[in-house]
Write a protein that holds these residues in place. Structure first.
Motif, PDB file in Angstrom:
ATOM      1  N   ARG A 142       0.824  -1.200   0.000  1.00 45.95           N
ATOM      2  CA  ARG A 142       0.000   0.000   0.000  1.00 45.95           C
ATOM      3  C   ARG A 142       0.863   1.257   0.000  1.00 45.95           C
ATOM      4  NH1 ARG A 142      -2.037  -2.662   4.645  1.00 45.95           N
ATOM      5  NH2 ARG A 142      -3.760  -4.080   4.175  1.00 45.95           N
ATOM      6  N   VAL A 143       0.281   2.338  -0.537  1.00 44.07           N
ATOM      7  CA  VAL A 143       0.937   3.646  -0.577  1.00 44.07           C
ATOM      8  C   VAL A 143      -0.002   4.665   0.046  1.00 44.07           C
ATOM      9  CG1 VAL A 143       1.907   5.446  -2.064  1.00 44.07           C
ATOM     10  CG2 VAL A 143       2.200   3.033  -2.681  1.00 44.07           C
ATOM     11  N   LEU A 144       0.541   5.516   0.920  1.00 39.74           N
ATOM     12  CA  LEU A 144      -0.243   6.565   1.568  1.00 39.74           C
ATOM     13  C   LEU A 144       0.303   7.929   1.156  1.00 39.74           C
ATOM     14  CD1 LEU A 144      -2.403   7.455   3.666  1.00 39.74           C
ATOM     15  CD2 LEU A 144      -0.567   7.390   5.393  1.00 39.74           C
ATOM     16  N   ALA A 145      -0.586   8.840   0.728  1.00 42.67           N
ATOM     17  CA  ALA A 145      -0.208  10.209   0.377  1.00 42.67           C
ATOM     18  C   ALA A 145      -0.893  11.154   1.357  1.00 42.67           C
ATOM     19  CB  ALA A 145      -0.615  10.529  -1.056  1.00 42.67           C
ATOM     20  N   VAL A 146      -0.105  11.866   2.153  1.00 48.32           N
ATOM     21  CA  VAL A 146      -0.630  12.752   3.186  1.00 48.32           C
ATOM     22  C   VAL A 146      -0.581  14.195   2.686  1.00 48.32           C
ATOM     23  CG1 VAL A 146      -0.380  13.531   5.571  1.00 48.32           C
ATOM     24  CG2 VAL A 146       0.221  11.173   4.952  1.00 48.32           C
ATOM     25  N   ASP A 147      -1.715  14.886   2.800  1.00 49.57           N
ATOM     26  CA  ASP A 147      -1.809  16.274   2.334  1.00 49.57           C
ATOM     27  C   ASP A 147      -1.645  17.238   3.501  1.00 49.57           C
ATOM     28  OD1 ASP A 147      -2.275  18.643   1.090  1.00 49.57           O
ATOM     29  OD2 ASP A 147      -4.349  18.240   0.526  1.00 49.57           O
ATOM     30  N   ALA A 148      -0.449  17.848   3.593  1.00 47.70           N
ATOM     31  CA  ALA A 148      -0.190  18.862   4.610  1.00 47.70           C
ATOM     32  C   ALA A 148       0.214  20.171   3.939  1.00 47.70           C
ATOM     33  CB  ALA A 148       0.903  18.390   5.560  1.00 47.70           C
ATOM     34  N   THR A 149      -0.293  20.392   2.735  1.00 49.31           N
ATOM     35  CA  THR A 149       0.083  21.595   1.985  1.00 49.31           C
ATOM     36  C   THR A 149      -0.619  22.833   2.516  1.00 49.31           C
ATOM     37  OG1 THR A 149      -1.663  21.171   0.359  1.00 49.31           O
ATOM     38  CG2 THR A 149       0.531  20.289  -0.121  1.00 49.31           C
ATOM     39  N   GLY A 150      -1.871  22.680   2.951  1.00 45.18           N
ATOM     40  CA  GLY A 150      -2.626  23.810   3.449  1.00 45.18           C
ATOM     41  C   GLY A 150      -2.975  24.838   2.390  1.00 45.18           C
ATOM     42  N   GLY A 151      -2.862  24.468   1.128  1.00 43.56           N
ATOM     43  CA  GLY A 151      -3.162  25.409   0.056  1.00 43.56           C
ATOM     44  C   GLY A 151      -3.965  24.765  -1.051  1.00 43.56           C
ATOM     45  N   LEU A 152      -4.170  25.517  -2.124  1.00 43.79           N
ATOM     46  CA  LEU A 152      -4.919  25.043  -3.284  1.00 43.79           C
ATOM     47  C   LEU A 152      -4.068  25.183  -4.548  1.00 43.79           C
ATOM     48  CD1 LEU A 152      -8.375  26.706  -2.500  1.00 43.79           C
ATOM     49  CD2 LEU A 152      -7.730  24.307  -2.156  1.00 43.79           C
ATOM     50  N   PRO A 153      -4.232  24.255  -5.510  1.00 44.69           N
ATOM     51  CA  PRO A 153      -5.047  23.040  -5.417  1.00 44.69           C
ATOM     52  C   PRO A 153      -4.437  22.047  -4.431  1.00 44.69           C
ATOM     53  CG  PRO A 153      -3.771  23.029  -7.442  1.00 44.69           C
ATOM     54  CD  PRO A 153      -3.552  24.373  -6.821  1.00 44.69           C
ATOM     55  N   SER A 154      -5.281  21.399  -3.678  1.00 47.20           N
ATOM     56  CA  SER A 154      -4.837  20.457  -2.657  1.00 47.20           C
ATOM     57  C   SER A 154      -4.417  19.130  -3.289  1.00 47.20           C
ATOM     58  CB  SER A 154      -5.968  20.201  -1.666  1.00 47.20           C
ATOM     59  OG  SER A 154      -7.020  19.482  -2.301  1.00 47.20           O
ATOM     60  N   LEU A 155      -3.808  18.300  -2.474  1.00 55.55           N
ATOM     61  CA  LEU A 155      -3.439  16.971  -2.940  1.00 55.55           C
ATOM     62  C   LEU A 155      -4.677  16.169  -3.301  1.00 55.55           C
ATOM     63  CD1 LEU A 155      -1.364  14.738  -3.431  1.00 55.55           C
ATOM     64  CD2 LEU A 155      -1.408  14.241  -0.973  1.00 55.55           C
ATOM     65  N   CYS A 156      -5.735  16.317  -2.507  1.00 59.23           N
ATOM     66  CA  CYS A 156      -6.975  15.604  -2.821  1.00 59.23           C
ATOM     67  C   CYS A 156      -7.516  16.025  -4.183  1.00 59.23           C
ATOM     68  CB  CYS A 156      -8.015  15.853  -1.732  1.00 59.23           C
ATOM     69  SG  CYS A 156      -7.651  15.052  -0.160  1.00 59.23           S
ATOM     70  N   THR A 157      -7.442  17.334  -4.478  1.00 66.43           N
ATOM     71  CA  THR A 157      -7.887  17.816  -5.793  1.00 66.43           C
ATOM     72  C   THR A 157      -7.051  17.192  -6.889  1.00 66.43           C
ATOM     73  OG1 THR A 157      -8.653  19.936  -4.903  1.00 66.43           O
ATOM     74  CG2 THR A 157      -8.119  19.862  -7.259  1.00 66.43           C
ATOM     75  N   ARG A 158      -5.747  17.169  -6.709  1.00 61.41           N
ATOM     76  CA  ARG A 158      -4.845  16.613  -7.722  1.00 61.41           C
ATOM     77  C   ARG A 158      -5.070  15.117  -7.921  1.00 61.41           C
ATOM     78  NH1 ARG A 158      -2.846  20.035 -11.357  1.00 61.41           N
ATOM     79  NH2 ARG A 158      -1.303  21.496 -10.557  1.00 61.41           N
ATOM     80  N   LEU A 159      -5.478  14.433  -6.848  1.00 60.92           N
ATOM     81  CA  LEU A 159      -5.738  12.997  -6.948  1.00 60.92           C
ATOM     82  C   LEU A 159      -7.158  12.706  -7.418  1.00 60.92           C
ATOM     83  CD1 LEU A 159      -3.981  11.729  -3.704  1.00 60.92           C
ATOM     84  CD2 LEU A 159      -3.276  11.238  -6.059  1.00 60.92           C
ATOM     85  N   GLY A 160      -7.996  13.741  -7.466  1.00 66.91           N
ATOM     86  CA  GLY A 160      -9.365  13.557  -7.920  1.00 66.91           C
ATOM     87  C   GLY A 160     -10.234  12.830  -6.928  1.00 66.91           C
ATOM     88  N   THR A 161     -10.006  13.083  -5.633  1.00 61.91           N
ATOM     89  CA  THR A 161     -10.799  12.428  -4.606  1.00 61.91           C
ATOM     90  C   THR A 161     -11.274  13.466  -3.596  1.00 61.91           C
ATOM     91  OG1 THR A 161     -10.820  10.589  -3.012  1.00 61.91           O
ATOM     92  CG2 THR A 161      -8.843  11.946  -3.079  1.00 61.91           C
ATOM     93  N   VAL A 162     -12.137  13.072  -2.696  1.00 62.13           N
ATOM     94  CA  VAL A 162     -12.649  13.988  -1.674  1.00 62.13           C
ATOM     95  C   VAL A 162     -11.829  13.843  -0.409  1.00 62.13           C
ATOM     96  CG1 VAL A 162     -14.984  13.945  -2.595  1.00 62.13           C
ATOM     97  CG2 VAL A 162     -14.330  12.286  -0.863  1.00 62.13           C
ATOM     98  N   ARG A 163     -11.838  14.887   0.411  1.00 64.97           N
ATOM     99  CA  ARG A 163     -11.113  14.846   1.680  1.00 64.97           C
ATOM    100  C   ARG A 163     -11.853  13.924   2.650  1.00 64.97           C
ATOM    101  NH1 ARG A 163      -7.435  19.066   2.561  1.00 64.97           N
ATOM    102  NH2 ARG A 163      -7.810  18.969   4.810  1.00 64.97           N
ATOM    103  N   GLU A 164     -11.110  13.002   3.216  1.00 68.97           N
ATOM    104  CA  GLU A 164     -11.700  12.076   4.182  1.00 68.97           C
ATOM    105  C   GLU A 164     -10.998  12.235   5.530  1.00 68.97           C
ATOM    106  OE1 GLU A 164     -14.143  10.038   3.743  1.00 68.97           O
ATOM    107  OE2 GLU A 164     -14.435  10.028   1.580  1.00 68.97           O
TER     108      GLU A 164
END
Length: 296
Positions: free
Chosen positions: A84-106
């Motif tokens: 498994r691979v985990l990508a953690v979004d700690a950017t605090g800005g836009l576009p977010s990692l979730c946006t770039r991955l095409g998924t919703v924030r969970e």
């Protein structure tokens, strides 16, 4: 279209139409050396690890797009590896990692992820695709690294953390197995990289250079016409850090979800090289190696 509706920009491809057609026509006739290189890179990406590897992707304060680089690295690792691979979004800005991955924030690491088992933790994670998961984290919450990320990361072969400074990223970075420093393709950014590398040496942390990959990212297409990327790469490489020039890609510059099928051929080659080198350094520590496709 009504006044309340907003036109959605048409998604563009990284390569223009003539180049895409040429790639499709010539793909069956790829040179033997190119095929061999692809096999070698794939083998490096599949290296086994005794424990999970943590890789921090930050921008050294240059404002480079760490989210898009992390999104592509995550997809590459998930495609080639069997864990498994985990990508953690700690950017605090836009576009977010979730946006770039095409998924919703969970969920979120600060919300109290149950790390008793992977099955108990997965409800707090966003599933991007097979073997790839994501979760946001507060960039300023340093405590959540020990309380949240460390116990969670044991369920993953590779954990990527995208950030732009802050207590959380600093805490992860102190114990990271490798770092990818994404910087803008400008003279100011190059000077900042030089100062950071010098600081490593002054502070007795020269070994960290062997775990560092510097990505010179051309997001705005020749943002600084006077910037000499090749010369910068050669200078940085002398420190022991790997340097990779990431060329401009029209698809990535749109700021939307990344479609791997739409990135340019040059971007495809570059992200594979960055992923392989980052993992190589995460596994080998301060024993840097010279690889084909390194800085010119």
């Amino acid at each position: 279209m009504s006044a309340t509706q907003t036109a959605v920009p048409r998604t563009v491809s990284g390569d223009g139409w003539p180049r895409r057609v040429g790639r499709a026509v010539l793909r069956p006739f790829r040179p033997v050396g190119e095929v061999a290189d692809a096999i070698e890179v794939g083998a490096r990406l599949q290296r086994s690890t005794a424990t999970g590897r943590r890789i921090v992707v930050d921008d050294l304060g240059t404002g480079a797009d760490t989210a898009v680089v992390t999104a592509l690295l995550g997809r590459v690792f998930a495609h080639y590896r069997h864990d498994r691979v985990l990508a953690v979004d700690a950017t605090g800005g836009l576009p977010s990692l979730c946006t770039r991955l095409g998924t919703v924030r969970e969920g979120g690491l600060g919300g109290g992820v149950d790390t008793t088992s992977f099955e108990s933790a997965r409800s707090s994670l966003g599933e991007v695709g097979e073997r790839l998961w994501t979760v946001p984290a507060d960039p300023g919450d340093a405590g959540v690294y020990v309380a949240g990320l460390l116990p969670l990361s044991r369920f993953f072969g590779v954990t990527l953390v995208a950030g732009s400074g802050g207590g959380f990223v600093d805490a992860v970075g102190a114990g990271a197995h490798a770092r990818v420093r994404v910087v803008r393709a400008t003279r100011d950014a190059a000077a900042r990289v030089g100062r950071e590398l010098d600081r490593f040496v002054r502070d007795g942390r020269a070994a960290e250079l062997g775990r560092t990959v510097v990505v010179v990212y051309d997001h705005e297409h020749r943002e600084d016409p006077g910037f000499d990327a090749a010369r910068t790469a050669r200078i940085v490489a002398e420190s022991g850090a790997e340097t990779v020039i990431w060329p401009h890609d029209r698809h990535l510059a749109q700021g939307a979800a990344v479609s791997p099928r739409r990135i340019s051929e040059a971007t495809h080659r570059t992200v594979l090289r960055v992923a392989a080198e980052a993992l190589n350094r995460a596994v080998d520590g301060d024993r840097p190696t010279v690889r084909q496709g390194s800085a010119p």
